[in-house]
Design a protein around this motif. Structure first.
Motif, short mmCIF file in Angstrom:
data_model
loop_
_atom_site.label_atom_id
_atom_site.label_comp_id
_atom_site.label_asym_id
_atom_site.label_seq_id
_atom_site.Cartn_x
_atom_site.Cartn_y
_atom_site.Cartn_z
N GLY A 110 0.83 -1.20 0.00
CA GLY A 110 0.00 0.00 0.00
C GLY A 110 0.87 1.25 0.00
O GLY A 110 2.07 1.17 -0.17
N ALA A 111 0.24 2.40 0.23
CA ALA A 111 0.99 3.66 0.27
C ALA A 111 1.79 3.76 1.56
O ALA A 111 1.56 3.01 2.51
CB ALA A 111 0.02 4.83 0.15
N HIS A 112 2.74 4.68 1.59
CA HIS A 112 3.54 4.94 2.79
C HIS A 112 4.32 3.71 3.25
O HIS A 112 4.57 3.55 4.44
CB HIS A 112 2.65 5.37 3.97
N GLY A 113 4.62 2.78 2.35
CA GLY A 113 5.33 1.57 2.77
C GLY A 113 4.49 0.64 3.62
O GLY A 113 5.01 -0.25 4.28
N SER A 114 3.16 0.83 3.60
CA SER A 114 2.29 -0.04 4.40
C SER A 114 1.99 -1.33 3.63
O SER A 114 2.31 -1.45 2.46
CB SER A 114 0.98 0.68 4.72
N ARG A 115 1.38 -2.28 4.33
CA ARG A 115 0.86 -3.49 3.70
C ARG A 115 -0.63 -3.50 3.95
O ARG A 115 -1.07 -3.15 5.04
CB ARG A 115 1.54 -4.72 4.28
N VAL A 116 -1.40 -3.88 2.94
CA VAL A 116 -2.86 -3.72 3.05
C VAL A 116 -3.61 -4.95 2.56
O VAL A 116 -3.08 -5.77 1.79
CB VAL A 116 -3.34 -2.49 2.23
N GLY A 117 -4.84 -5.07 3.02
CA GLY A 117 -5.80 -6.05 2.52
C GLY A 117 -7.17 -5.39 2.51
O GLY A 117 -7.38 -4.40 3.23
N PHE A 118 -8.07 -5.91 1.71
CA PHE A 118 -9.41 -5.31 1.60
C PHE A 118 -10.49 -6.31 1.98
O PHE A 118 -10.44 -7.48 1.58
CB PHE A 118 -9.65 -4.79 0.19
N LEU A 119 -11.49 -5.83 2.74
CA LEU A 119 -12.62 -6.66 3.14
C LEU A 119 -13.80 -6.40 2.24
O LEU A 119 -14.03 -5.26 1.80
CB LEU A 119 -13.01 -6.38 4.59
N HIS A 120 -14.54 -7.45 1.98
CA HIS A 120 -15.66 -7.35 1.06
C HIS A 120 -16.81 -6.55 1.67
O HIS A 120 -17.19 -6.80 2.81
CB HIS A 120 -16.14 -8.75 0.68
N PRO A 121 -17.37 -5.61 0.90
CA PRO A 121 -18.51 -4.83 1.41
C PRO A 121 -19.68 -5.70 1.87
O PRO A 121 -20.43 -5.30 2.76
CB PRO A 121 -18.92 -3.96 0.21
N LYS A 122 -19.82 -6.89 1.30
CA LYS A 122 -20.90 -7.79 1.73
C LYS A 122 -20.74 -8.16 3.20
O LYS A 122 -21.71 -8.47 3.88
CB LYS A 122 -20.89 -9.08 0.90
N ALA A 123 -19.49 -8.18 3.68
CA ALA A 123 -19.24 -8.60 5.06
C ALA A 123 -19.28 -7.44 6.04
O ALA A 123 -19.46 -7.64 7.24
CB ALA A 123 -17.87 -9.29 5.14
#
Ligand code: ZN
Length: 140
Positions: A110-123
């Motif tokens: 992700g930005a700023h040297g971060s690590r990211v994951g995304f959660l589904h809007p259904k959840a």
């Protein structure tokens, strides 16, 4: 135990990040302090710090990116809310088991040297939620 620490930023999808930054700076007195292109997400981002959180203006790098498709379908608007977490990999593993994670369940850059994951809007009640673990690079 609380591994979710705070709302880190709110992501707003825009067609023209520069024009959007101009509005937030001139009309609301905020100041963009960081610009970055994140190839893994297909976005150019501008960050405007605001108290403990940040507004993240997202401009797609092309029509065939997640934000490009979002703009096509829905127009400009709130795209996601980002929660800062600790133990991202473990958390994504648990949430994957619930079927709540978008994609493989592996963290992405992700930005700023971060690590990211995304959660589904259904959840999550209809909201795209980004989970971010901050990088540990020195502040510049
Ligand atoms: Zn974000």
């Amino acid at each position: 135990m609380p591994r979710v620490k705070k709302i880190d930023h709110v992501g707003i999808a825009v067609r023209d990040a520069e024009a959007a930054v101009r509005f937030y700076e001139e009309a609301l007195g905020l100041a963009a302090d960081h610009y970055e292109t994140v190839p893994a997400q297909g976005v150019k981002v501008a960050f405007l710090p605001l108290g403990e959180a940040t507004l993240e203006l997202l401009e797609p790098t092309g029509p065939d990116t997640p934000v490009g498709k979002y703009l096509d379908k829905r127009g400009e608007g709130i795209h996601h809310i980002c929660l800062e977490v600790e133990g991202l990999d473990e958390l994504l593993g648990e949430l994957s088991a619930r079927g709540a994670v978008i994609g493989s369940g592996a963290a992405a850059p992700g930005a700023h040297g971060s690590r990211v994951g995304f959660l589904h809007p259904k959840a999550t009640g209809g909201v795209l939620v980004e989970l971010a673990e901050k990088g540990h690079e020195p502040e510049t």
